[in-house]
Motif scaffolding. Structure first.
Motif, PDB file in Angstrom:
ATOM      1  N   CYS A  33       0.841  -1.193   0.000  1.00 11.22           N
ATOM      2  CA  CYS A  33       0.000   0.000   0.000  1.00 11.22           C
ATOM      3  C   CYS A  33       0.875   1.241   0.000  1.00 11.22           C
ATOM      4  CB  CYS A  33      -0.955   0.011   1.183  1.00 11.22           C
ATOM      5  SG  CYS A  33      -0.139   0.022   2.775  1.00 11.22           S
ATOM      6  N   THR A  34       0.321   2.292  -0.547  1.00 14.52           N
ATOM      7  CA  THR A  34       0.975   3.586  -0.562  1.00 14.52           C
ATOM      8  C   THR A  34       0.084   4.543   0.216  1.00 14.52           C
ATOM      9  OG1 THR A  34       1.899   3.134  -2.735  1.00 14.52           O
ATOM     10  CG2 THR A  34       1.854   5.426  -2.023  1.00 14.52           C
ATOM     11  N   ILE A  35       0.660   5.194   1.196  1.00 12.76           N
ATOM     12  CA  ILE A  35      -0.093   6.142   2.002  1.00 12.76           C
ATOM     13  C   ILE A  35       0.258   7.541   1.522  1.00 12.76           C
ATOM     14  CG2 ILE A  35      -0.506   7.023   4.334  1.00 12.76           C
ATOM     15  CD1 ILE A  35       0.242   4.188   5.329  1.00 12.76           C
ATOM     16  N   ALA A  36      -0.756   8.265   1.087  1.00  7.78           N
ATOM     17  CA  ALA A  36      -0.545   9.619   0.577  1.00  7.78           C
ATOM     18  C   ALA A  36      -0.130  10.550   1.706  1.00  7.78           C
ATOM     19  CB  ALA A  36      -1.821  10.138  -0.073  1.00  7.78           C
ATOM     20  N   GLU A  37       0.702  11.514   1.386  1.00 12.73           N
ATOM     21  CA  GLU A  37       1.120  12.501   2.374  1.00 12.73           C
ATOM     22  C   GLU A  37      -0.055  13.412   2.697  1.00 12.73           C
ATOM     23  OE1 GLU A  37       4.293  16.144   2.678  1.00 12.73           O
ATOM     24  OE2 GLU A  37       4.874  14.360   1.563  1.00 12.73           O
ATOM     25  N   LEU A  38      -0.288  13.619   3.965  1.00 11.17           N
ATOM     26  CA  LEU A  38      -1.394  14.475   4.385  1.00 11.17           C
ATOM     27  C   LEU A  38      -1.019  15.942   4.219  1.00 11.17           C
ATOM     28  CD1 LEU A  38      -2.495  12.668   7.659  1.00 11.17           C
ATOM     29  CD2 LEU A  38      -3.629  12.627   5.440  1.00 11.17           C
ATOM     30  N   PRO A  39      -1.969  16.763   3.797  1.00 12.66           N
ATOM     31  CA  PRO A  39      -1.669  18.193   3.683  1.00 12.66           C
ATOM     32  C   PRO A  39      -1.495  18.811   5.071  1.00 12.66           C
ATOM     33  CG  PRO A  39      -3.995  17.794   3.295  1.00 12.66           C
ATOM     34  CD  PRO A  39      -3.335  16.447   3.420  1.00 12.66           C
ATOM     35  N   GLN A  40      -0.702  19.843   5.143  1.00  9.77           N
ATOM     36  CA  GLN A  40      -0.496  20.548   6.404  1.00  9.77           C
ATOM     37  C   GLN A  40      -1.804  21.210   6.825  1.00  9.77           C
ATOM     38  OE1 GLN A  40       2.305  20.514   8.142  1.00  9.77           O
ATOM     39  NE2 GLN A  40       1.600  21.857   9.750  1.00  9.77           N
ATOM     40  N   LEU A  41      -2.239  20.955   8.043  1.00  9.72           N
ATOM     41  CA  LEU A  41      -3.475  21.549   8.556  1.00  9.72           C
ATOM     42  C   LEU A  41      -3.153  22.829   9.304  1.00  9.72           C
ATOM     43  CD1 LEU A  41      -5.235  18.346   9.900  1.00  9.72           C
ATOM     44  CD2 LEU A  41      -5.529  19.449   7.690  1.00  9.72           C
ATOM     45  N   ARG A  42      -4.066  23.792   9.204  1.00  7.14           N
ATOM     46  CA  ARG A  42      -3.854  25.066   9.872  1.00  7.14           C
ATOM     47  C   ARG A  42      -5.156  25.506  10.537  1.00  7.14           C
ATOM     48  NH1 ARG A  42      -3.465  29.567   6.112  1.00  7.14           N
ATOM     49  NH2 ARG A  42      -4.807  30.870   7.321  1.00  7.14           N
ATOM     50  N   ALA A  43      -5.110  25.693  11.825  1.00  5.82           N
ATOM     51  CA  ALA A  43      -6.284  26.173  12.553  1.00  5.82           C
ATOM     52  C   ALA A  43      -6.323  27.695  12.475  1.00  5.82           C
ATOM     53  CB  ALA A  43      -6.230  25.729  14.005  1.00  5.82           C
ATOM     54  N   VAL A  44      -7.486  28.219  12.110  1.00  9.92           N
ATOM     55  CA  VAL A  44      -7.663  29.666  12.004  1.00  9.92           C
ATOM     56  C   VAL A  44      -8.701  30.090  13.043  1.00  9.92           C
ATOM     57  CG1 VAL A  44      -8.331  31.557  10.494  1.00  9.92           C
ATOM     58  CG2 VAL A  44      -7.148  29.572   9.539  1.00  9.92           C
ATOM     59  N   PRO A  45      -8.331  30.956  13.973  1.00 17.68           N
ATOM     60  CA  PRO A  45      -9.284  31.375  15.003  1.00 17.68           C
ATOM     61  C   PRO A  45     -10.405  32.237  14.414  1.00 17.68           C
ATOM     62  CG  PRO A  45      -7.271  32.656  15.183  1.00 17.68           C
ATOM     63  CD  PRO A  45      -7.031  31.609  14.128  1.00 17.68           C
ATOM     64  N   GLU A  46     -11.568  32.131  15.016  1.00 18.16           N
ATOM     65  CA  GLU A  46     -12.708  32.959  14.621  1.00 18.16           C
ATOM     66  C   GLU A  46     -13.188  33.739  15.839  1.00 18.16           C
ATOM     67  OE1 GLU A  46     -15.892  31.190  12.312  1.00 18.16           O
ATOM     68  OE2 GLU A  46     -14.624  29.424  12.042  1.00 18.16           O
ATOM     69  N   ASN A  47     -13.641  34.959  15.616  1.00 15.98           N
ATOM     70  CA  ASN A  47     -14.175  35.781  16.689  1.00 15.98           C
ATOM     71  C   ASN A  47     -15.672  35.516  16.792  1.00 15.98           C
ATOM     72  OD1 ASN A  47     -14.575  37.627  18.674  1.00 15.98           O
ATOM     73  ND2 ASN A  47     -14.318  39.415  17.382  1.00 15.98           N
ATOM     74  N   ILE A  48     -16.035  34.483  17.539  1.00 17.43           N
ATOM     75  CA  ILE A  48     -17.437  34.112  17.697  1.00 17.43           C
ATOM     76  C   ILE A  48     -17.775  34.038  19.186  1.00 17.43           C
ATOM     77  CG2 ILE A  48     -17.654  32.845  15.528  1.00 17.43           C
ATOM     78  CD1 ILE A  48     -17.127  30.277  17.062  1.00 17.43           C
ATOM     79  N   PRO A  49     -19.009  34.370  19.540  1.00 15.71           N
ATOM     80  CA  PRO A  49     -19.396  34.274  20.955  1.00 15.71           C
ATOM     81  C   PRO A  49     -19.527  32.809  21.364  1.00 15.71           C
ATOM     82  CG  PRO A  49     -21.284  34.888  19.622  1.00 15.71           C
ATOM     83  CD  PRO A  49     -20.084  34.877  18.706  1.00 15.71           C
ATOM     84  N   LEU A  50     -18.981  32.461  22.520  1.00 16.89           N
ATOM     85  CA  LEU A  50     -19.070  31.100  23.032  1.00 16.89           C
ATOM     86  C   LEU A  50     -19.751  31.106  24.394  1.00 16.89           C
ATOM     87  CD1 LEU A  50     -15.474  29.784  22.219  1.00 16.89           C
ATOM     88  CD2 LEU A  50     -17.587  29.327  20.965  1.00 16.89           C
ATOM     89  N   ASP A  51     -20.648  30.158  24.609  1.00 14.17           N
ATOM     90  CA  ASP A  51     -21.310  29.980  25.898  1.00 14.17           C
ATOM     91  C   ASP A  51     -20.481  28.967  26.699  1.00 14.17           C
ATOM     92  OD1 ASP A  51     -22.992  29.651  28.048  1.00 14.17           O
ATOM     93  OD2 ASP A  51     -24.582  28.644  26.904  1.00 14.17           O
ATOM     94  N   ILE A  52     -19.517  29.476  27.467  1.00 13.39           N
ATOM     95  CA  ILE A  52     -18.635  28.611  28.246  1.00 13.39           C
ATOM     96  C   ILE A  52     -19.352  28.232  29.534  1.00 13.39           C
ATOM     97  CG2 ILE A  52     -16.416  28.418  29.430  1.00 13.39           C
ATOM     98  CD1 ILE A  52     -15.306  30.398  27.346  1.00 13.39           C
ATOM     99  N   VAL A  53     -19.650  26.941  29.667  1.00 18.61           N
ATOM    100  CA  VAL A  53     -20.376  26.423  30.821  1.00 18.61           C
ATOM    101  C   VAL A  53     -19.432  26.169  31.983  1.00 18.61           C
ATOM    102  CG1 VAL A  53     -21.835  24.516  31.630  1.00 18.61           C
ATOM    103  CG2 VAL A  53     -22.091  25.374  29.292  1.00 18.61           C
ATOM    104  N   TYR A  54     -18.239  25.637  31.688  1.00 22.24           N
ATOM    105  CA  TYR A  54     -17.275  25.305  32.735  1.00 22.24           C
ATOM    106  C   TYR A  54     -15.872  25.378  32.151  1.00 22.24           C
ATOM    107  CZ  TYR A  54     -14.645  22.688  36.212  1.00 22.24           C
ATOM    108  OH  TYR A  54     -13.733  22.315  37.149  1.00 22.24           O
ATOM    109  N   GLU A  55     -14.929  25.843  32.956  1.00 22.85           N
ATOM    110  CA  GLU A  55     -13.537  25.914  32.510  1.00 22.85           C
ATOM    111  C   GLU A  55     -12.609  25.783  33.712  1.00 22.85           C
ATOM    112  OE1 GLU A  55     -10.603  28.949  30.025  1.00 22.85           O
ATOM    113  OE2 GLU A  55     -12.596  29.630  30.629  1.00 22.85           O
ATOM    114  N   ASP A  56     -11.605  24.902  33.580  1.00 24.09           N
ATOM    115  CA  ASP A  56     -10.527  24.844  34.565  1.00 24.09           C
ATOM    116  C   ASP A  56      -9.224  24.577  33.802  1.00 24.09           C
ATOM    117  OD1 ASP A  56     -10.270  22.062  34.137  1.00 24.09           O
ATOM    118  OD2 ASP A  56     -11.426  21.533  35.918  1.00 24.09           O
ATOM    119  N   ASP A  57      -8.179  24.191  34.498  1.00 25.56           N
ATOM    120  CA  ASP A  57      -6.882  23.994  33.849  1.00 25.56           C
ATOM    121  C   ASP A  57      -6.849  22.806  32.886  1.00 25.56           C
ATOM    122  OD1 ASP A  57      -5.831  26.170  35.154  1.00 25.56           O
ATOM    123  OD2 ASP A  57      -4.934  24.986  36.767  1.00 25.56           O
ATOM    124  N   HIS A  58      -7.828  21.904  32.981  1.00 22.16           N
ATOM    125  CA  HIS A  58      -7.782  20.678  32.193  1.00 22.16           C
ATOM    126  C   HIS A  58      -9.021  20.431  31.342  1.00 22.16           C
ATOM    127  CE1 HIS A  58      -4.281  19.639  34.564  1.00 22.16           C
ATOM    128  NE2 HIS A  58      -4.976  19.970  35.637  1.00 22.16           N
TER     129      HIS A  58
END
Length: 66
Positions: free
Chosen positions: A20-45
């Motif tokens: 089998c030949t496994i194709a090289e995956l394209p480089q992924l890039r996360a782009v932040p968006e300025n959207i409102p989020l309803d954060i229910v809970y947040e801690d260090d983990h």
């Protein structure tokens, strides 16, 4: 003789040789968006977000709208 199969499912038998030949995956890039989020809970983990049903939960070429 060599047979090229492009099907998803195939029963392998004794003596079959698989290459089998496994194709090289394209480089992924996360782009932040300025959207409102309803954060229910947040801690260090852990971060819990109450998201709208139409909002994608991850970015990929197979986006899942849950």
């Amino acid at each position: 003789s060599m047979v090229i199969l492009e099907q998803v499912s195939f029963n392998v038998r004794a003596g079959d040789e698989i290459k089998c030949t496994i194709a090289e995956l394209p480089q992924l890039r996360a782009v932040p968006e300025n959207i409102p989020l309803d954060i229910v809970y947040e801690d260090d983990h852990l971060l819990v977000i109450n998201k709208p049903a139409h909002m994608a939960e991850l970015t990929s070429r197979f986006i899942s709208y849950c």
